[in-house]
Design an enzyme around this catalytic site. Structure first.
Site, PDB file in Angstrom:
ATOM      1  N   CYS A  97       1.037 -13.606  53.693  1.00  0.00           N
ATOM      2  CA  CYS A  97       1.809 -14.476  54.571  1.00  0.00           C
ATOM      3  C   CYS A  97       2.736 -13.602  55.404  1.00  0.00           C
ATOM      4  O   CYS A  97       3.716 -13.050  54.899  1.00  0.00           O
ATOM      5  CB  CYS A  97       2.617 -15.490  53.763  1.00  0.00           C
ATOM      6  SG  CYS A  97       3.586 -16.574  54.824  1.00  0.00           S
ATOM      7  N   GLY A  98       2.423 -13.483  56.697  1.00  0.00           N
ATOM      8  CA  GLY A  98       3.204 -12.608  57.564  1.00  0.00           C
ATOM      9  C   GLY A  98       4.601 -13.113  57.830  1.00  0.00           C
ATOM     10  O   GLY A  98       5.558 -12.325  57.847  1.00  0.00           O
ATOM     11  N   HIS A  99       4.759 -14.436  58.044  1.00  0.00           N
ATOM     12  CA  HIS A  99       6.113 -14.940  58.300  1.00  0.00           C
ATOM     13  C   HIS A  99       6.987 -14.729  57.070  1.00  0.00           C
ATOM     14  O   HIS A  99       8.187 -14.458  57.183  1.00  0.00           O
ATOM     15  CB  HIS A  99       6.078 -16.423  58.709  1.00  0.00           C
ATOM     16  CG  HIS A  99       6.287 -17.397  57.607  1.00  0.00           C
ATOM     17  ND1 HIS A  99       5.250 -17.899  56.832  1.00  0.00           N
ATOM     18  CD2 HIS A  99       7.422 -17.969  57.113  1.00  0.00           C
ATOM     19  CE1 HIS A  99       5.743 -18.737  55.930  1.00  0.00           C
ATOM     20  NE2 HIS A  99       7.046 -18.797  56.080  1.00  0.00           N
ATOM     21  N   ASP A 259       1.595 -24.574  60.383  1.00  0.00           N
ATOM     22  CA  ASP A 259       2.522 -23.445  60.487  1.00  0.00           C
ATOM     23  C   ASP A 259       3.345 -23.591  61.766  1.00  0.00           C
ATOM     24  O   ASP A 259       2.794 -23.735  62.856  1.00  0.00           O
ATOM     25  CB  ASP A 259       1.745 -22.134  60.518  1.00  0.00           C
ATOM     26  CG  ASP A 259       2.609 -20.927  60.231  1.00  0.00           C
ATOM     27  OD1 ASP A 259       3.795 -20.938  60.617  1.00  0.00           O
ATOM     28  OD2 ASP A 259       2.112 -19.970  59.618  1.00  0.00           O
ATOM     29  N   GLY A 264       1.790 -14.989  60.865  1.00  0.00           N
ATOM     30  CA  GLY A 264       1.705 -13.536  60.791  1.00  0.00           C
ATOM     31  C   GLY A 264       0.339 -13.018  60.393  1.00  0.00           C
ATOM     32  O   GLY A 264      -0.231 -12.132  61.052  1.00  0.00           O
ATOM     33  N   SER A 265      -0.228 -13.555  59.313  1.00  0.00           N
ATOM     34  CA  SER A 265      -1.559 -13.114  58.895  1.00  0.00           C
ATOM     35  C   SER A 265      -2.613 -13.597  59.880  1.00  0.00           C
ATOM     36  O   SER A 265      -3.651 -12.944  60.067  1.00  0.00           O
ATOM     37  CB  SER A 265      -1.867 -13.607  57.481  1.00  0.00           C
ATOM     38  OG  SER A 265      -1.726 -15.017  57.391  1.00  0.00           O
TER      39      SER A 265
END
Length: 330
Positions: A97-99, A259, A264-265
Protein backbone atom coordinates in the site's frame (compact mmCIF):
# COMPACT_ATOMS: atom_id res chain seq x y z
CA UNK A 1 -23.93 16.43 38.24
CA UNK A 2 -21.18 13.91 37.63
CA UNK A 3 -21.64 10.92 35.36
CA UNK A 4 -19.64 7.75 35.74
CA UNK A 5 -18.96 5.65 32.67
CA UNK A 6 -19.37 1.88 32.96
CA UNK A 7 -16.20 -0.22 33.29
CA UNK A 8 -14.44 -0.86 30.01
CA UNK A 9 -14.84 -4.36 28.60
CA UNK A 10 -12.87 -6.03 25.82
CA UNK A 11 -9.61 -5.13 24.13
CA UNK A 12 -8.31 -1.59 24.26
CA UNK A 13 -6.67 -0.59 20.99
CA UNK A 14 -4.73 2.65 20.68
CA UNK A 15 -4.47 4.10 17.17
CA UNK A 16 -3.33 7.15 15.26
CA UNK A 17 -5.35 8.24 12.23
CA UNK A 18 -3.51 9.78 9.26
CA UNK A 19 -4.27 10.30 5.59
CA UNK A 20 -2.35 10.61 2.33
CA UNK A 21 -4.02 12.53 -0.46
CA UNK A 22 -7.35 12.06 1.30
CA UNK A 23 -7.01 8.28 1.71
CA UNK A 24 -7.21 7.28 5.40
CA UNK A 25 -4.71 5.21 7.34
CA UNK A 26 -5.37 3.94 10.84
CA UNK A 27 -2.08 2.93 12.49
CA UNK A 28 -2.41 0.59 15.46
CA UNK A 29 -0.11 1.70 18.29
CA UNK A 30 -0.94 -0.91 20.92
CA UNK A 31 -3.47 -3.46 22.11
CA UNK A 32 -2.95 -6.21 19.54
CA UNK A 33 -2.14 -9.71 20.81
CA UNK A 34 1.15 -11.30 19.77
CA UNK A 35 1.30 -11.90 16.03
CA UNK A 36 3.05 -15.22 15.47
CA UNK A 37 5.14 -16.19 12.48
CA UNK A 38 8.76 -16.22 11.34
CA UNK A 39 8.19 -13.93 8.35
CA UNK A 40 5.95 -11.01 7.45
CA UNK A 41 3.98 -13.21 5.04
CA UNK A 42 3.44 -15.85 7.73
CA UNK A 43 2.35 -13.10 10.16
CA UNK A 44 -0.13 -11.97 7.51
CA UNK A 45 -1.56 -15.49 7.36
CA UNK A 46 -1.70 -15.65 11.17
CA UNK A 47 -3.73 -12.46 11.64
CA UNK A 48 -6.10 -13.55 8.86
CA UNK A 49 -6.70 -16.91 10.52
CA UNK A 50 -6.64 -15.97 14.23
CA UNK A 51 -7.11 -12.21 14.75
CA UNK A 52 -9.50 -11.15 12.02
CA UNK A 53 -12.11 -10.03 14.56
CA UNK A 54 -9.82 -7.12 15.45
CA UNK A 55 -9.58 -6.05 11.81
CA UNK A 56 -13.37 -5.88 11.73
CA UNK A 57 -13.42 -3.83 14.95
CA UNK A 58 -10.97 -1.30 13.49
CA UNK A 59 -12.22 -1.13 9.91
CA UNK A 60 -15.99 -1.44 10.24
CA UNK A 61 -18.54 0.95 11.69
CA UNK A 62 -19.08 2.32 14.28
CA UNK A 63 -15.32 2.83 14.84
CA UNK A 64 -14.39 2.80 11.17
CA UNK A 65 -16.21 2.96 7.85
CA UNK A 66 -16.47 1.04 4.58
CA UNK A 67 -13.39 2.67 3.04
CA UNK A 68 -11.15 2.65 6.13
CA UNK A 69 -7.59 1.39 5.75
CA UNK A 70 -5.29 0.12 8.49
CA UNK A 71 -1.66 -0.68 9.29
CA UNK A 72 -0.40 -2.99 12.01
CA UNK A 73 3.31 -2.62 12.84
CA UNK A 74 5.04 -5.94 13.50
CA UNK A 75 8.59 -7.25 13.83
CA UNK A 76 10.59 -7.93 10.67
CA UNK A 77 12.92 -10.81 9.95
CA UNK A 78 15.07 -8.47 7.84
CA UNK A 79 17.93 -6.82 9.77
CA UNK A 80 17.87 -3.73 7.52
CA UNK A 81 14.18 -3.02 8.16
CA UNK A 82 13.22 -0.22 10.55
CA UNK A 83 9.74 -1.69 10.87
CA UNK A 84 7.42 -4.19 9.25
CA UNK A 85 3.75 -3.69 8.54
CA UNK A 86 0.59 -5.61 7.80
CA UNK A 87 -2.06 -3.78 5.78
CA UNK A 88 -5.79 -4.27 6.33
CA UNK A 89 -9.02 -3.07 4.72
CA UNK A 90 -12.70 -3.96 4.40
CA UNK A 91 -12.04 -7.35 2.79
CA UNK A 92 -8.84 -8.60 4.40
CA UNK A 93 -5.12 -7.96 4.11
CA UNK A 94 -3.12 -6.40 1.28
CA UNK A 95 0.48 -7.06 0.28
CA UNK A 96 1.44 -3.46 -0.53
CA UNK A 97 0.00 0.00 0.00
CA UNK A 98 1.81 3.08 -1.27
CA UNK A 99 -0.35 5.68 0.46
CA UNK A 100 0.25 3.82 3.73
CA UNK A 101 4.02 3.71 3.14
CA UNK A 102 4.00 7.50 2.64
CA UNK A 103 2.10 8.05 5.89
CA UNK A 104 4.19 5.46 7.77
CA UNK A 105 7.39 7.21 6.69
CA UNK A 106 6.33 10.38 8.48
CA UNK A 107 4.92 8.39 11.38
CA UNK A 108 8.19 6.49 11.87
CA UNK A 109 10.20 9.70 12.09
CA UNK A 110 7.67 11.63 14.19
CA UNK A 111 7.26 8.76 16.66
CA UNK A 112 11.01 8.13 16.78
CA UNK A 113 10.95 4.64 15.30
CA UNK A 114 14.03 5.82 13.41
CA UNK A 115 16.98 7.03 15.44
CA UNK A 116 18.67 10.33 14.65
CA UNK A 117 16.68 11.63 11.67
CA UNK A 118 18.78 13.44 9.11
CA UNK A 119 18.25 16.49 6.90
CA UNK A 120 17.27 16.95 4.14
CA UNK A 121 15.84 13.40 4.04
CA UNK A 122 15.59 10.51 6.44
CA UNK A 123 15.44 6.99 5.02
CA UNK A 124 12.91 4.60 6.55
CA UNK A 125 13.09 0.94 5.51
CA UNK A 126 9.58 -0.53 5.68
CA UNK A 127 9.16 -4.29 5.30
CA UNK A 128 5.83 -4.87 3.56
CA UNK A 129 4.40 -8.30 2.74
CA UNK A 130 5.56 -7.80 -0.87
CA UNK A 131 9.13 -6.99 0.21
CA UNK A 132 11.34 -4.16 1.48
CA UNK A 133 10.21 -0.67 0.48
CA UNK A 134 12.46 2.34 1.12
CA UNK A 135 10.73 5.57 2.12
CA UNK A 136 12.55 8.93 2.12
CA UNK A 137 11.05 11.56 4.40
CA UNK A 138 11.83 15.27 4.14
CA UNK A 139 13.16 16.46 7.49
CA UNK A 140 14.13 19.94 8.53
CA UNK A 141 14.30 21.69 11.91
CA UNK A 142 12.56 18.83 13.66
CA UNK A 143 9.63 18.62 11.24
CA UNK A 144 8.73 16.07 8.59
CA UNK A 145 7.49 16.95 5.12
CA UNK A 146 6.97 15.26 1.76
CA UNK A 147 7.67 11.57 1.30
CA UNK A 148 8.83 9.47 -1.64
CA UNK A 149 9.42 5.73 -1.74
CA UNK A 150 11.37 3.23 -3.83
CA UNK A 151 9.07 0.26 -4.32
CA UNK A 152 9.72 -3.42 -4.90
CA UNK A 153 10.32 -4.44 -8.54
CA UNK A 154 7.18 -3.84 -10.59
CA UNK A 155 6.25 -5.51 -13.87
CA UNK A 156 3.61 -5.78 -16.55
CA UNK A 157 2.05 -9.23 -16.17
CA UNK A 158 -0.14 -9.34 -19.30
CA UNK A 159 -1.35 -6.81 -21.86
CA UNK A 160 -4.42 -6.73 -24.10
CA UNK A 161 -6.18 -9.56 -22.30
CA UNK A 162 -9.81 -10.04 -23.31
CA UNK A 163 -12.26 -11.05 -20.58
CA UNK A 164 -16.01 -11.38 -20.64
CA UNK A 165 -17.47 -8.92 -18.16
CA UNK A 166 -21.03 -9.35 -16.96
CA UNK A 167 -23.18 -6.52 -18.25
CA UNK A 168 -20.47 -5.19 -20.57
CA UNK A 169 -19.46 -8.06 -22.83
CA UNK A 170 -15.86 -8.50 -23.94
CA UNK A 171 -13.44 -6.02 -22.38
CA UNK A 172 -9.71 -5.71 -23.06
CA UNK A 173 -7.56 -5.11 -19.96
CA UNK A 174 -3.91 -4.89 -18.98
CA UNK A 175 -2.64 -6.50 -15.78
CA UNK A 176 0.36 -5.09 -13.94
CA UNK A 177 2.08 -5.54 -10.57
CA UNK A 178 3.29 -2.79 -8.25
CA UNK A 179 3.46 -4.74 -4.98
CA UNK A 180 -0.08 -5.91 -5.74
CA UNK A 181 -1.78 -6.92 -9.00
CA UNK A 182 -4.24 -4.57 -10.73
CA UNK A 183 -6.30 -4.73 -13.89
CA UNK A 184 -6.24 -1.51 -15.95
CA UNK A 185 -8.90 -0.37 -18.38
CA UNK A 186 -9.91 2.95 -19.91
CA UNK A 187 -13.09 4.21 -18.24
CA UNK A 188 -14.35 5.36 -21.64
CA UNK A 189 -14.93 1.68 -22.49
CA UNK A 190 -17.91 1.91 -20.14
CA UNK A 191 -18.94 5.41 -21.21
CA UNK A 192 -17.52 6.84 -17.98
CA UNK A 193 -15.19 9.64 -16.93
CA UNK A 194 -12.99 8.97 -13.89
CA UNK A 195 -13.32 12.56 -12.67
CA UNK A 196 -16.93 13.37 -13.55
CA UNK A 197 -19.01 10.20 -13.52
CA UNK A 198 -20.95 9.02 -10.49
CA UNK A 199 -18.71 7.09 -8.12
CA UNK A 200 -21.32 4.33 -7.92
CA UNK A 201 -21.14 3.78 -11.70
CA UNK A 202 -17.34 3.68 -11.61
CA UNK A 203 -17.39 1.21 -8.73
CA UNK A 204 -19.89 -1.06 -10.51
CA UNK A 205 -17.82 -1.15 -13.70
CA UNK A 206 -14.51 -1.73 -11.92
CA UNK A 207 -15.99 -4.40 -9.66
CA UNK A 208 -17.41 -6.26 -12.65
CA UNK A 209 -13.95 -6.22 -14.28
CA UNK A 210 -12.29 -7.48 -11.10
CA UNK A 211 -14.71 -10.39 -10.84
CA UNK A 212 -14.18 -11.32 -14.48
CA UNK A 213 -10.38 -11.23 -14.26
CA UNK A 214 -10.37 -13.27 -11.05
CA UNK A 215 -12.46 -15.96 -12.74
CA UNK A 216 -10.80 -15.97 -16.15
CA UNK A 217 -7.12 -15.11 -15.66
CA UNK A 218 -4.66 -17.09 -13.56
CA UNK A 219 -2.07 -14.90 -11.90
CA UNK A 220 1.32 -15.98 -10.62
CA UNK A 221 4.18 -14.20 -8.91
CA UNK A 222 7.82 -15.32 -9.20
CA UNK A 223 8.49 -14.97 -5.45
CA UNK A 224 5.42 -16.26 -3.61
CA UNK A 225 1.94 -17.63 -4.24
CA UNK A 226 0.76 -15.37 -1.40
CA UNK A 227 1.28 -12.42 -3.75
CA UNK A 228 -0.54 -13.95 -6.73
CA UNK A 229 -4.02 -12.42 -6.44
CA UNK A 230 -5.83 -9.53 -8.09
CA UNK A 231 -6.21 -6.66 -5.64
CA UNK A 232 -8.52 -4.51 -7.74
CA UNK A 233 -9.22 -2.64 -10.97
CA UNK A 234 -8.01 0.83 -11.89
CA UNK A 235 -10.07 2.82 -14.37
CA UNK A 236 -7.99 5.39 -16.25
CA UNK A 237 -8.60 8.43 -18.43
CA UNK A 238 -6.64 6.72 -21.21
CA UNK A 239 -3.86 9.33 -21.25
CA UNK A 240 -0.98 6.87 -21.12
CA UNK A 241 1.49 8.56 -23.48
CA UNK A 242 4.08 10.66 -21.67
CA UNK A 243 2.92 14.19 -20.91
CA UNK A 244 3.68 16.87 -18.38
CA UNK A 245 -0.07 17.10 -17.75
CA UNK A 246 -1.56 14.87 -15.02
CA UNK A 247 -3.31 11.67 -15.98
CA UNK A 248 -6.25 10.66 -13.81
CA UNK A 249 -7.42 7.30 -12.54
CA UNK A 250 -9.63 5.82 -9.87
CA UNK A 251 -8.85 2.60 -8.02
CA UNK A 252 -11.53 0.21 -6.76
CA UNK A 253 -9.99 -2.53 -4.64
CA UNK A 254 -10.80 -5.17 -2.02
CA UNK A 255 -14.59 -5.36 -1.57
CA UNK A 256 -15.58 -2.43 -3.84
CA UNK A 257 -13.48 -0.03 -1.73
CA UNK A 258 -12.62 3.32 -3.34
CA UNK A 259 -9.17 4.83 -2.92
CA UNK A 260 -9.28 8.60 -2.38
CA UNK A 261 -5.62 8.95 -3.39
CA UNK A 262 -4.14 8.14 -6.81
CA UNK A 263 -3.08 4.79 -5.21
CA UNK A 264 0.64 4.33 -4.52
CA UNK A 265 0.93 0.68 -5.53
CA UNK A 266 -1.42 1.39 -8.43
CA UNK A 267 0.76 4.25 -9.66
CA UNK A 268 3.76 1.92 -9.39
CA UNK A 269 1.98 -0.74 -11.45
CA UNK A 270 0.80 1.84 -13.99
CA UNK A 271 4.33 3.23 -14.42
CA UNK A 272 5.60 -0.31 -14.99
CA UNK A 273 2.89 -0.87 -17.59
CA UNK A 274 3.63 2.38 -19.42
CA UNK A 275 7.35 1.64 -19.41
CA UNK A 276 6.71 -1.88 -20.73
CA UNK A 277 4.69 -0.41 -23.62
CA UNK A 278 7.41 2.13 -24.44
CA UNK A 279 5.18 5.08 -23.53
CA UNK A 280 7.61 6.47 -20.95
CA UNK A 281 11.35 6.19 -20.47
CA UNK A 282 13.50 5.72 -17.39
CA UNK A 283 13.53 8.75 -15.08
CA UNK A 284 10.62 10.46 -16.82
CA UNK A 285 8.43 11.76 -14.01
CA UNK A 286 4.69 11.51 -14.54
CA UNK A 287 1.93 13.03 -12.44
CA UNK A 288 -1.06 10.88 -11.52
CA UNK A 289 -4.27 12.38 -10.21
CA UNK A 290 -7.07 10.85 -8.20
CA UNK A 291 -10.36 11.01 -10.03
CA UNK A 292 -12.07 10.98 -6.63
CA UNK A 293 -10.33 13.89 -4.85
CA UNK A 294 -7.91 15.49 -7.31
CA UNK A 295 -4.91 14.71 -5.08
CA UNK A 296 -1.69 13.92 -6.94
CA UNK A 297 1.26 11.54 -6.78
CA UNK A 298 4.30 11.59 -9.05
CA UNK A 299 6.03 8.42 -10.21
CA UNK A 300 8.92 7.37 -12.39
CA UNK A 301 10.78 4.21 -13.36
CA UNK A 302 14.37 4.48 -12.16
CA UNK A 303 16.05 1.21 -13.08
CA UNK A 304 15.53 -2.15 -14.74
CA UNK A 305 16.05 -5.10 -12.43
CA UNK A 306 15.95 -8.85 -12.92
CA UNK A 307 14.52 -11.04 -10.20
CA UNK A 308 13.96 -14.79 -10.32
CA UNK A 309 12.22 -15.52 -13.65
CA UNK A 310 10.90 -12.06 -14.43
CA UNK A 311 12.15 -8.67 -15.48
CA UNK A 312 10.84 -5.68 -13.60
CA UNK A 313 11.52 -2.03 -12.95
CA UNK A 314 12.04 -0.06 -9.77
CA UNK A 315 9.60 2.81 -9.36
CA UNK A 316 9.76 5.88 -7.14
CA UNK A 317 6.40 7.32 -6.09
CA UNK A 318 6.06 10.51 -4.09
CA UNK A 319 3.50 12.73 -2.43
CA UNK A 320 4.08 16.20 -1.05
CA UNK A 321 1.44 16.00 1.67
CA UNK A 322 0.46 13.44 4.28
CA UNK A 323 -1.67 14.73 7.09
CA UNK A 324 -2.42 13.64 10.62
CA UNK A 325 -5.99 13.75 11.80
CA UNK A 326 -6.24 12.70 15.42
CA UNK A 327 -5.25 10.19 18.02
CA UNK A 328 -8.05 8.13 19.47
CA UNK A 329 -8.61 5.24 21.81
CA UNK A 330 -11.02 2.55 20.64
Amino acid sequence: MEMQLPPHEGSELSVVDMHTGGEPLRIILSGYPEVKGDSVLSKRRYVREHLDHLRRVLMYEPRGHYDMYGALIVDSELPEADLAVLFMHNEGYSTMCGHAVIALGRFAVDYKLVKEPKSPETQVNIHCPCGLVKAFVEYSEGKTGGVRFLSVPAFAFATDVTVTVEGFGEVTVDISYGGAFYAFVNAQRFGLDVSKSRTRDLVDAATAVTRAVKCQVKLDHPASDDLAFLYGTILTDGKDDYSSEPTANICVFAEAQVDRSPTGSGVTARVALQYHKGLIQLNQTRTFQSGATGSQFTGKAVEVSRFLFSCGIRVITSCSKSGKRQKCIL
